[in-house]
Structures are given as C-alpha cells and as structure tokens.
Design a protein around this motif. Structure first.
Motif, PDB file in Angstrom:
ATOM      1  N   ALA A  59       0.738  -1.092   0.265  1.00 32.37           N
ATOM      2  CA  ALA A  59       0.453   0.323  -0.318  1.00 32.37           C
ATOM      3  C   ALA A  59       1.239   1.197   0.721  1.00 32.37           C
ATOM      4  O   ALA A  59       0.285   2.160  -0.473  1.00 32.37           O
ATOM      5  N   PHE A  60       2.095   1.270   0.817  1.00 33.92           N
ATOM      6  CA  PHE A  60       3.064   2.337   0.400  1.00 33.92           C
ATOM      7  C   PHE A  60       3.895   2.861  -0.267  1.00 33.92           C
ATOM      8  O   PHE A  60       3.239   3.630  -1.169  1.00 33.92           O
ATOM      9  N   ALA A  61       3.649   1.397  -0.689  1.00 29.81           N
ATOM     10  CA  ALA A  61       4.933   1.907  -2.390  1.00 29.81           C
ATOM     11  C   ALA A  61       3.785   2.437  -3.913  1.00 29.81           C
ATOM     12  O   ALA A  61       4.320   2.937  -3.945  1.00 29.81           O
ATOM     13  N   ASP A  62       2.467   1.884  -3.861  1.00 30.50           N
ATOM     14  CA  ASP A  62       1.369   2.379  -4.704  1.00 30.50           C
ATOM     15  C   ASP A  62       0.881   4.127  -4.207  1.00 30.50           C
ATOM     16  O   ASP A  62       1.239   4.863  -4.755  1.00 30.50           O
ATOM     17  N   GLU A  63       1.286   4.442  -2.708  1.00 28.33           N
ATOM     18  CA  GLU A  63       0.640   5.482  -2.463  1.00 28.33           C
ATOM     19  C   GLU A  63       2.174   6.146  -3.455  1.00 28.33           C
ATOM     20  O   GLU A  63       2.204   7.546  -3.433  1.00 28.33           O
ATOM     21  N   THR A  64       2.863   5.980  -2.707  1.00 36.11           N
ATOM     22  CA  THR A  64       4.233   6.589  -3.687  1.00 36.11           C
ATOM     23  C   THR A  64       3.718   6.849  -5.038  1.00 36.11           C
ATOM     24  O   THR A  64       5.134   7.419  -5.512  1.00 36.11           O
ATOM     25  N   ILE A  65       3.985   5.578  -5.488  1.00 34.08           N
ATOM     26  CA  ILE A  65       3.719   5.149  -7.493  1.00 34.08           C
ATOM     27  C   ILE A  65       2.484   6.784  -7.321  1.00 34.08           C
ATOM     28  O   ILE A  65       2.951   7.616  -9.028  1.00 34.08           O
ATOM     29  N   ASP A  66       2.035   7.283  -6.972  1.00 34.81           N
ATOM     30  CA  ASP A  66       0.460   7.697  -6.736  1.00 34.81           C
ATOM     31  C   ASP A  66       1.178   9.345  -7.044  1.00 34.81           C
ATOM     32  O   ASP A  66       1.054  10.168  -7.684  1.00 34.81           O
ATOM     33  N   LEU A  67       2.012   9.083  -5.789  1.00 37.47           N
ATOM     34  CA  LEU A  67       2.735  10.659  -5.574  1.00 37.47           C
ATOM     35  C   LEU A  67       3.479  11.384  -7.059  1.00 37.47           C
ATOM     36  O   LEU A  67       3.481  12.151  -7.267  1.00 37.47           O
ATOM     37  N   VAL A  68       4.718  10.373  -7.276  1.00 43.31           N
ATOM     38  CA  VAL A  68       5.204  10.412  -8.269  1.00 43.31           C
ATOM     39  C   VAL A  68       4.410  11.061  -9.657  1.00 43.31           C
ATOM     40  O   VAL A  68       4.860  11.724 -10.742  1.00 43.31           O
ATOM     41  N   GLU A  69       3.346   9.772 -10.190  1.00 47.90           N
ATOM     42  CA  GLU A  69       2.618  10.369 -10.894  1.00 47.90           C
ATOM     43  C   GLU A  69       1.623  11.375 -11.439  1.00 47.90           C
ATOM     44  O   GLU A  69       2.186  12.078 -12.358  1.00 47.90           O
ATOM     45  N   GLY A  70       1.370  11.490 -10.118  1.00 43.62           N
ATOM     46  CA  GLY A  70       0.924  13.298 -10.018  1.00 43.62           C
ATOM     47  C   GLY A  70       1.476  14.365 -10.184  1.00 43.62           C
ATOM     48  O   GLY A  70       1.416  15.404 -11.029  1.00 43.62           O
TER      49      GLY A  70
END
Ligand SMILES: [Zn+2]
Length: 365
Positions: A59-70
C-alpha cells in the motif's frame, strides 16, 4: 544524454513536500536538472524496512507511485514518464526531464509473484531486492543478521519471474551471498543502481569489490557509481563507520526509535562532522571500474536526496553533472567515453534486459 539511476526524490518529498517544478531545498528539481543536463532520472519508490515487519509495504509503495505520477501529470510541460529505453529516447531533447520509477526494497512484493506484475504495470522498472534489513527475498549488506545466507526460496522464484517480466534486478544493498546467487540464477544482465567500489572502502559490503564488478560486467550488467561521501572517500568512510559504532551503541542502550532516533542522529552528526568527499573522488571510482571492466559497464546513480549532507563538494545537487564530466575530461576520457558512462551504457543494458524478457514470454501481456 545523462541518465541517473537512483534518486530519493519521493522520500525527500514525503519528509517535506515541495514543488519540484521550481527550485526546492532538496538536491533535485526541474531548473537544476536542466542546468545540469540531466535527461532521465530513476526516482526511487523507497519503502522502509519497517513495512516488512509491520505490514502495509504494498500500500505504501502504491501511494508513493501515486505521488510521482501526480507530479509528472501536474507538470507535463516539464516532466515525462517513461517505461522503456525507447520512451526515454523519444523524449530526449524536448526540454523535459524523463522520469522512470524504481522500487528500493522488494518488501512490497509481499511474497506474491502477482505483485511483481502489478508493480511493472504501474511503471516500476527496477527492484532493489532488499534495503537495510533482510526481507522475505534476501539478506542485506547493512544487516548484521543473515537470515537466508543469500536469497530466500521465494527470492529465487522472484529472480526468475523478474527475468521473465523484464524487471531490472538491482543488487545494490544486498549481501555478497545474495549477489553471487543472483548472478548464478539470473538469465538477464543485472544492475547495481547505486553502488561504488569497495577497493576504496575495504571490507564494506555496501560497495562492490573488484571480483563482483568483474562478474557483473561479464554477464552484461553495469555498476552505476554512487556519489555519497562515505561511499567514495576512504577517510570520510572511516569516520562514518566510527560515528555509527558510537551511535548504534547509544541507540541500542537507550532503545531509541523513530523520531527520537532520528533526532539523536542529527544531533550527533552536528557535533561530530565526518568531513566531505570531493567530485574528484567520484571520478576516481568511475576510473577504477573502467580500468577493471572497460568503458561499457559503468554509469551514474547519484543517490541525490538520499544521503543528506554527505554529498561531495562539487556534486551537491542535480545541476552538478558538468563538474563530474570535467573531472573525467581531465583524466583523458573522450566525449564518446563520457557519453557511454553518462547514459548510453545503462540504456544498452536496459534494452538487453527487456530483450531477454521478450524471448522468455510466450503469451504477450
Ligand atoms: Zn539506497
């Protein structure tokens, strides 16, 4: 083209949110990347080993990917996302900084090979098998305990699946035993995304010794030299080791954790400086690796935003690549040599890894 295979920009932003399309207080932002001639940056989706113990790594990795994509989406005039060497080549010269994601610590795989596909589909292109602690995949060079004597049984399966998927296997941070087992098992070339030469830091497992660098190159892989002072300067390294002996003892004695631990480390660091490396030290590491294995197996993995105040003088941020290039020119490297070191070598290895994957996949995904 300059390609840097390791920056902890997301980690820096998670500590202190800033707009990297403008000048920030970190080591990387768009204006300084452009000033430094940086074209492709691998942003590390870093997952602390605490998630391996407490759960929530995926879940944390997915959130971090969201951050970079954003960030890339919000500033699409300045950044572009890439998932292949072809993407990077297509974006080259358009005035944008191309972002690729790598995952630092395989904890988010959570023992399920389907999660490898999940993260590949989300844009992750390398996985650093472990970080500073042993995980369910393999042992870590920083961990005093060895859990698996190299790779775990699941880690062995994961290596094969990474080969099939075209996910780059990153051996920075892993133990020597894990490294040798990966080299034995992997059918694709292997990469150290941010490691330097142990020759200058004797006995320190986090850097790679000459035999390891030779084996990596023999199998078509590459060492991406990292810039941190304790990685590249013998004296800074020695002082850092001494500092950690003292700090580790104090932390254990007082059972310091989380913020209390970080505060103590910051306080100790302030009163016990370990000195600075210099950009010339980094050039020495590049030169050492080139003398060992030739020009084709060496590149750059700065660890900007990952080593705090320990960056060398002359390599303080993403605007500084020209200083390193100048050092290489002084050593007699040609422009063609430098182009290989700065990016062409890594892109060739990445293509080879993807090519070897497509040969192994029977059903296109
Ligand atoms: Zn790292």
């Amino acid at each position: 083209m300059i390609v840097d295979t390791h920056m902890d920009v997301p980690y820096q932003l998670q500590k202190k949110m800033e707009d990297i399309s403008q000048e920030t207080s970190g080591n990387f932002d768009y204006p300084r990347a452009v000033a430094g001639g940086l074209d492709v940056v691998f942003m590390a989706v870093y997952v602390s080993p605490k998630y391996e113990e407490d759960g929530g790594a995926k879940a944390f990795a997915d959130e971090t990917i969201d951050l970079v994509e954003g960030i890339v989406k919000a500033h699409s005039d300045k950044f572009a996302m890439a998932g292949s060497p072809e993407d990077a080549a297509r974006e080259f010269g358009k005035g944008k900084v191309t972002v690729v994601m790598g995952m630092e610590n395989g904890a988010p795989i959570e023992g399920d090979l389907d999660n490898l596909r999940h993260f590949y589909d989300r844009g992750i292109r390398y996985i650093t098998l472990a970080h500073s602690k042993c995980n369910h995949i393999c042992d870590s060079s920083y961990d005093k305990e060895t859990k698996w004597q190299g790779l775990s049984p699941f880690g062995r399966e994961l290596v094969a699946e990474m080969n099939r998927t075209g996910m780059i296997i990153d051996v920075s941070h892993v133990s020597d035993e894990a490294f040798y087992q990966v080299m034995e098992l992997s059918r694709a070339p292997v990469v150290a995304t941010h490691s330097s030469c142990r020759h200058f830091t004797p006995g320190w497992e986090r850097n790679m010794d000459d035999d390891m660098i030779k084996l990596l190159a023999e199998k078509g892989g590459i060492i991406q030299i990292t810039f941190g002072g304790m990685f590249v300067n013998t004296e800074v390294h020695r002082k850092n080791q001494q500092a950690w002996e003292v700090m580790d003892a104090y932390i254990a004695e007082h059972n310091l954790q989380g913020e209390a631990r970080d505060e103590y480390v910051a306080r100790y660091r302030k009163t016990h400086p370990i000195g600075k490396a210099n950009v010339a030290d980094v050039a020495e590491h590049i030169d050492h690796a080139v003398k060992l294995v030739g020009i084709d197996h060496v590149g750059l993995g700065s660890d900007f935003d990952g080593v705090g105040e320990h960056l060398p003088v002359g390599l303080e941020d993403a605007s500084c690549y020209p200083n390193l290039i100048y050092e290489l020119l002084k050593k007699g490297y040609t422009e063609a040599d430098i182009a290989r070191i700065c990016g062409a070598n890594f892109l060739r290895v990445w293509s080879a890894i993807q090519g070897s994957a497509s040969k192994q996949v029977t059903v296109p995904n």
